[in-house]
Structures are given as C-alpha cells and as structure tokens.
Design a protein around this motif. Structure first.
Motif: not given
Ligand SMILES: [Zn+2]
Length: 59
Positions: A39, A24, A1
């Motif tokens: 997340t 992530a 991410m």
C-alpha cells in the motif's frame, strides 16, 4: 486495491526504497488476482513472495 490504483502508486513512489509495511489484496476489474500490493509503493507481490518477505524480517 485495484491494479490501476497500484500503478498510480508505483509512479508516485518511483525508485525509492520501500520496506513494504502493509499489503492489500490486488483486484483487477473487480476480481481477485491472488496477488498482493504494497500500500506504500504499489509493488505487486504473489502470495508466496509476500510470505517470504515477512519470513525474512522475522516473527
Ligand atoms: Zn512497498
């Protein structure tokens, strides 16, 4: 991410409690930072913090 996305998530999530159910890998400008992002709430964790969080919850 991407880090930018994480910051947006953090702003959307606000101060609500989060159990950080999933992580992530964090990227900044396309490169791994070595950190992990929840997340759900967008909070950034170091690898060590992530491991300790999992350990605290049990197996
Ligand atoms: Zn979280």
């Amino acid at each position: 991410m991407q880090r930018k996305r994480a910051i947006v998530l953090q702003q959307e999530w606000g101060d609500k409690p989060c159990e950080h159910p999933a992580f992530a890998k964090e990227y900044d400008l396309g490169e791994r930072t070595g950190n992990f992002i929840c997340t759900q709430c967008g909070k950034s964790f170091t690898f060590r913090e992530k491991v300790e969080l999992r350990a605290a919850k049990g197996p």
